[in-house]
Design a protein around this motif. Sequence first.
Motif, short mmCIF file in Angstrom:
data_model
loop_
_atom_site.label_atom_id
_atom_site.label_comp_id
_atom_site.label_asym_id
_atom_site.label_seq_id
_atom_site.Cartn_x
_atom_site.Cartn_y
_atom_site.Cartn_z
N LYS A 359 -91.92 31.74 -1.24
CA LYS A 359 -90.77 32.06 -2.07
C LYS A 359 -90.13 33.38 -1.67
O LYS A 359 -89.82 34.23 -2.48
CB LYS A 359 -91.18 32.10 -3.55
CG LYS A 359 -91.67 30.76 -4.07
CD LYS A 359 -92.00 30.82 -5.54
CE LYS A 359 -92.47 29.45 -6.04
NZ LYS A 359 -92.82 29.47 -7.48
N ALA A 389 -87.21 29.56 0.49
CA ALA A 389 -86.34 30.29 -0.45
C ALA A 389 -85.64 31.47 0.21
O ALA A 389 -85.62 32.59 -0.30
CB ALA A 389 -87.15 30.75 -1.66
N ASN A 391 -82.81 33.95 1.22
CA ASN A 391 -81.57 34.43 0.61
C ASN A 391 -80.61 35.05 1.62
O ASN A 391 -79.48 35.39 1.28
CB ASN A 391 -81.88 35.47 -0.47
CG ASN A 391 -82.49 34.83 -1.71
OD1 ASN A 391 -81.84 34.08 -2.41
ND2 ASN A 391 -83.76 35.13 -1.97
N ALA A 418 -82.60 29.40 -0.41
CA ALA A 418 -82.81 29.47 -1.86
C ALA A 418 -81.81 28.54 -2.55
O ALA A 418 -80.74 28.22 -2.00
CB ALA A 418 -82.65 30.90 -2.35
N ARG A 419 -82.14 28.13 -3.76
CA ARG A 419 -81.31 27.15 -4.46
C ARG A 419 -79.89 27.65 -4.74
O ARG A 419 -78.96 26.85 -4.84
CB ARG A 419 -81.99 26.74 -5.77
CG ARG A 419 -83.25 25.92 -5.57
CD ARG A 419 -83.82 25.41 -6.88
NE ARG A 419 -84.98 24.57 -6.67
CZ ARG A 419 -84.92 23.27 -6.41
NH1 ARG A 419 -83.74 22.67 -6.35
NH2 ARG A 419 -86.03 22.57 -6.23
N ASN A 420 -79.73 28.96 -4.88
CA ASN A 420 -78.41 29.49 -5.24
C ASN A 420 -77.57 29.90 -4.04
O ASN A 420 -76.50 30.50 -4.19
CB ASN A 420 -78.57 30.67 -6.20
CG ASN A 420 -79.39 31.80 -5.59
OD1 ASN A 420 -80.00 31.62 -4.54
ND2 ASN A 420 -79.39 32.95 -6.24
N MET A 421 -78.02 29.64 -2.82
CA MET A 421 -77.26 30.05 -1.64
C MET A 421 -76.13 29.07 -1.37
O MET A 421 -76.33 27.85 -1.33
CB MET A 421 -78.18 30.15 -0.42
CG MET A 421 -77.44 30.60 0.84
SD MET A 421 -78.48 30.70 2.31
CE MET A 421 -79.39 32.20 1.97
N HIS A 422 -74.92 29.62 -1.13
CA HIS A 422 -73.77 28.78 -0.82
C HIS A 422 -73.82 28.34 0.65
O HIS A 422 -74.40 29.00 1.51
CB HIS A 422 -72.47 29.55 -1.07
CG HIS A 422 -72.24 29.84 -2.53
ND1 HIS A 422 -71.88 28.87 -3.43
CD2 HIS A 422 -72.33 30.99 -3.25
CE1 HIS A 422 -71.74 29.40 -4.64
NE2 HIS A 422 -72.03 30.69 -4.55
N ARG A 423 -73.17 27.22 0.91
CA ARG A 423 -73.22 26.65 2.25
C ARG A 423 -72.60 27.59 3.29
O ARG A 423 -73.12 27.71 4.41
CB ARG A 423 -72.48 25.30 2.26
CG ARG A 423 -72.57 24.55 3.58
CD ARG A 423 -71.97 23.18 3.45
NE ARG A 423 -72.67 22.41 2.46
CZ ARG A 423 -73.81 21.74 2.68
NH1 ARG A 423 -74.35 21.77 3.89
NH2 ARG A 423 -74.36 21.05 1.73
N LYS A 425 -72.51 30.84 3.33
CA LYS A 425 -73.44 31.92 3.65
C LYS A 425 -74.59 31.41 4.49
O LYS A 425 -75.05 32.09 5.42
CB LYS A 425 -73.96 32.56 2.35
CG LYS A 425 -74.88 33.75 2.60
CD LYS A 425 -75.32 34.40 1.31
CE LYS A 425 -76.22 35.59 1.59
NZ LYS A 425 -76.68 36.25 0.33
N HIS A 451 -80.29 22.62 -1.14
CA HIS A 451 -80.60 21.89 -2.36
C HIS A 451 -79.36 21.46 -3.11
O HIS A 451 -79.34 20.44 -3.77
CB HIS A 451 -81.46 22.76 -3.30
CG HIS A 451 -82.81 23.08 -2.71
ND1 HIS A 451 -83.82 22.14 -2.64
CD2 HIS A 451 -83.29 24.22 -2.15
CE1 HIS A 451 -84.88 22.71 -2.08
NE2 HIS A 451 -84.59 23.95 -1.77
N ASN A 452 -78.28 22.26 -3.03
CA ASN A 452 -77.06 21.93 -3.79
C ASN A 452 -76.13 21.06 -2.98
O ASN A 452 -76.34 20.78 -1.83
CB ASN A 452 -76.36 23.21 -4.23
CG ASN A 452 -76.14 24.19 -3.08
OD1 ASN A 452 -76.29 23.83 -1.93
ND2 ASN A 452 -75.81 25.43 -3.43
#
Length: 452
Positions: A359, A389, A391, A418-423, A425, A451-452
């Motif tokens: 993580k 994960a 970042n 990480a789950r909150n990283m934009h494509r 970036k 993940h998104n």
Amino acid sequence: MDSMRRRCINKRLKPNPEGQDFISNLPDFIIGLILSLLPTKDAFRTSVLSKRWINLWMFITAVEIKDKEQLSRKKIRKIPFYKFVNKVLLHLESSSIQSFSLSLSQSYRHCRVDKWINDILINLRVKELYINSKQNLSISCHTLLESPSLEVLMLNMNWYSITLPTFVCLSSLTVLKFSKITVTCDPFKSQMLTLNFPVLREYLTEDCNWSNVKGVTLEVPLLEVLSIKYSRFPISKESNTVIKFCAPCLAKFYYYGLLLPDTNSLDLSIGHIAYAHIDICPFIYMGSAEQMALIACELLKKFNNNVECLTFQWPEIVAPAKLPTFRMLSCLELGYLTGEVLLNFLRNTPFLKTLVILKGIYQFDEELSNPDNVPSCFMSNLQVVNFGALNGKKHELRLAKFIMDNAKELQRVSFSAARNMHRSKFEKVKKKIISFKKSVSVAVIDFLPLHN
């Protein structure tokens, strides 16, 4: 077309010459297997279908009894529930029963529950017993501890206290799980217990305590899986009970805790272990950071030179020191650690082949990239590294470059965002990481899908 479909359906549903459907013609034990897939109360209701079905429910192989309605919070009144359980236990075919599950959400007189358990284990001779009580259920454990047929025992008792004799032997038990139970012994007898389970394969406890017990020895020569979990803070102060596992065949060890155990109370007599997972969350531990780190290291020492794969997760606020050397360790999985602690682990695993950063990493200062900090496993053994994960922070990229520059035998390195990283970036991070490859001979670089 519709008329043809209707004729085909009517033909399949047409009864045979004897006036019975296809299922009713099956042997009793086959119908029993089918009814075992239903809740026991629904299987019992099939007795009203016809004369053929009056007694077929008695041949079920798995019994599941609950004192509240299925998919509802509505509880069943006690008197009808008593009658239902008594009738089921009286008429079941003992030779067919394999497992019995009893889930209770209300309080009951202990004499009734004791009688049910006595009938389940002695009359029906079940192999698997599951008891789940949301109330303070009081039962006698004598029948439980004397059953020669019992293979699986799982008890979730809502902080009920079980009193054990000084010696217990269950010759057929292969799986034992205690949840929310305090194990104690007779205060007027020896406080040293011996539990002999010659064929036990799995021993699992969750939120359990030992009280009024100085020591317990578990003779488990075939034990393969040992799991100790604290998902909440114990309701009573942990005792100083010394628990010794004589488990030469232990293959997997799991510890998850909201507090650190007293490592002096855990004695593992093992020769070799394939996998150890230690996940510590000591946020409510009443001690200094140094004390926590010391206890964590003592726990790790129990697997010194014995473990092949280690998963260790620890909050960033504490750095374990004086780590033991793991000469047999080939796979290391780490989480919640700083760069300095990561290097400490790597220096003590000279034959490491696979490194997994679960993580992310909290920091990896530039001075840590000094060539003097390169662990010996980088020179001849490390082959696979997985970053989880990610970042895209500078210290993460610095660590990735440090590994790719210095791990001479590296064959594959993978990165997952990480789950909150934009494509957008993640694409920039990928280009940066790929640029590291120009100066090294990494065979493959993998980037796992977002993940998104």
